[in-house]
Scaffold this motif. Structure first.
Motif, PDB file in Angstrom:
ATOM      1  N   PHE A 150      -0.216   0.998   7.150  1.00 42.84           N
ATOM      2  CA  PHE A 150      -1.429   0.460   7.011  1.00 42.84           C
ATOM      3  C   PHE A 150      -0.904  -1.056   7.441  1.00 42.84           C
ATOM      4  O   PHE A 150       0.124  -1.729   7.638  1.00 42.84           O
ATOM      5  CB  PHE A 150      -1.784   0.171   5.534  1.00 42.84           C
ATOM      6  CG  PHE A 150      -2.168   1.654   5.006  1.00 42.84           C
ATOM      7  CD1 PHE A 150      -3.416   1.956   5.339  1.00 42.84           C
ATOM      8  CD2 PHE A 150      -1.456   2.217   4.087  1.00 42.84           C
ATOM      9  CE1 PHE A 150      -3.777   3.358   4.851  1.00 42.84           C
ATOM     10  CE2 PHE A 150      -1.879   3.540   3.867  1.00 42.84           C
ATOM     11  CZ  PHE A 150      -3.061   3.842   4.111  1.00 42.84           C
ATOM     12  N   SER A 151      -1.874  -1.741   8.011  1.00 39.68           N
ATOM     13  CA  SER A 151      -1.816  -3.145   8.618  1.00 39.68           C
ATOM     14  C   SER A 151      -0.981  -4.058   7.531  1.00 39.68           C
ATOM     15  O   SER A 151      -0.045  -4.692   8.076  1.00 39.68           O
ATOM     16  CB  SER A 151      -3.251  -3.745   9.124  1.00 39.68           C
ATOM     17  OG  SER A 151      -3.511  -2.995  10.128  1.00 39.68           O
ATOM     18  N   ARG A 177       0.752  -1.240   0.045  1.00 39.59           N
ATOM     19  CA  ARG A 177       0.005   0.176   0.020  1.00 39.59           C
ATOM     20  C   ARG A 177       0.925   1.245  -0.003  1.00 39.59           C
ATOM     21  O   ARG A 177       0.449   1.963  -0.844  1.00 39.59           O
ATOM     22  CB  ARG A 177      -0.887   0.042   1.210  1.00 39.59           C
ATOM     23  CG  ARG A 177      -1.809  -1.113   1.186  1.00 39.59           C
ATOM     24  CD  ARG A 177      -3.169  -0.710   1.426  1.00 39.59           C
ATOM     25  NE  ARG A 177      -4.171  -1.478   1.614  1.00 39.59           N
ATOM     26  CZ  ARG A 177      -4.774  -2.387   0.512  1.00 39.59           C
ATOM     27  NH1 ARG A 177      -4.474  -2.187  -0.483  1.00 39.59           N
ATOM     28  NH2 ARG A 177      -5.747  -3.356   1.088  1.00 39.59           N
ATOM     29  N   ASP A 233       1.016  -3.461   5.082  1.00 37.17           N
ATOM     30  CA  ASP A 233       2.210  -2.918   5.055  1.00 37.17           C
ATOM     31  C   ASP A 233       3.248  -3.482   6.110  1.00 37.17           C
ATOM     32  O   ASP A 233       4.355  -3.886   6.027  1.00 37.17           O
ATOM     33  CB  ASP A 233       2.679  -1.369   4.696  1.00 37.17           C
ATOM     34  CG  ASP A 233       2.151  -0.922   3.392  1.00 37.17           C
ATOM     35  OD1 ASP A 233       2.048  -1.896   2.494  1.00 37.17           O
ATOM     36  OD2 ASP A 233       1.580  -0.128   3.372  1.00 37.17           O
TER      37      ASP A 233
END
Length: 126
Positions: free
Chosen positions: A83-84, A17, A86
């Protein structure tokens, strides 16, 4: 006869992301180096890790990520905005290159959804 320092192995990566910084810029491409014993000790001594052991992953990643997009300084506070997906990607990459000794990661084709292994490129290798 002097001893020459060992080369630092670095692995290029692309976040799925990307990290959006405070200015709204997206950072996806980066470089992670192999961790050292000094890194492990640093993480254990970090006050944030001592009060919340789960924070240790961000402290470690901040130490071993040498570049992320245009950013040359990566801090645990900056990585809090990952982001989770990543964060999971970086944890997997860290584990593979430091604990398993493999320079490949599983990926999925965004077009056909096929799963396959991709060898990570070592920086400085030709």
């Amino acid at each position: 006869m002097g001893s020459e320092p060992l080369p630092v192995l670095e692995f290029e990566f692309m976040l799925p992301r990307g990290l959006v910084d405070a200015e709204g810029k997206m950072h996806r491409q980066g470089v992670m180096r192999l961790a050292t014993a000094r890194d492990e000790i640093w993480v254990q001594r970090d006050r944030r890790t001592q009060s919340d052991p789960a924070y240790g992953v961000l402290v470690m990643l901040a130490r071993v990520i040498t570049r992320l997009g245009e950013l040359t300084t990566v801090t645990p506070e900056l990585l809090e905005d990952l982001f989770s997906l990543d964060l999971a990607y970086l944890r997997e990459l860290y584990n593979r290159i430091n604990q398993q000794g493999e320079a490949t990661i599983p990926v999925q084709c965004p077009r056909c959804s096929s799963h396959f292994q991709v060898e990570l490129a070592l920086s400085g290798e030709s």
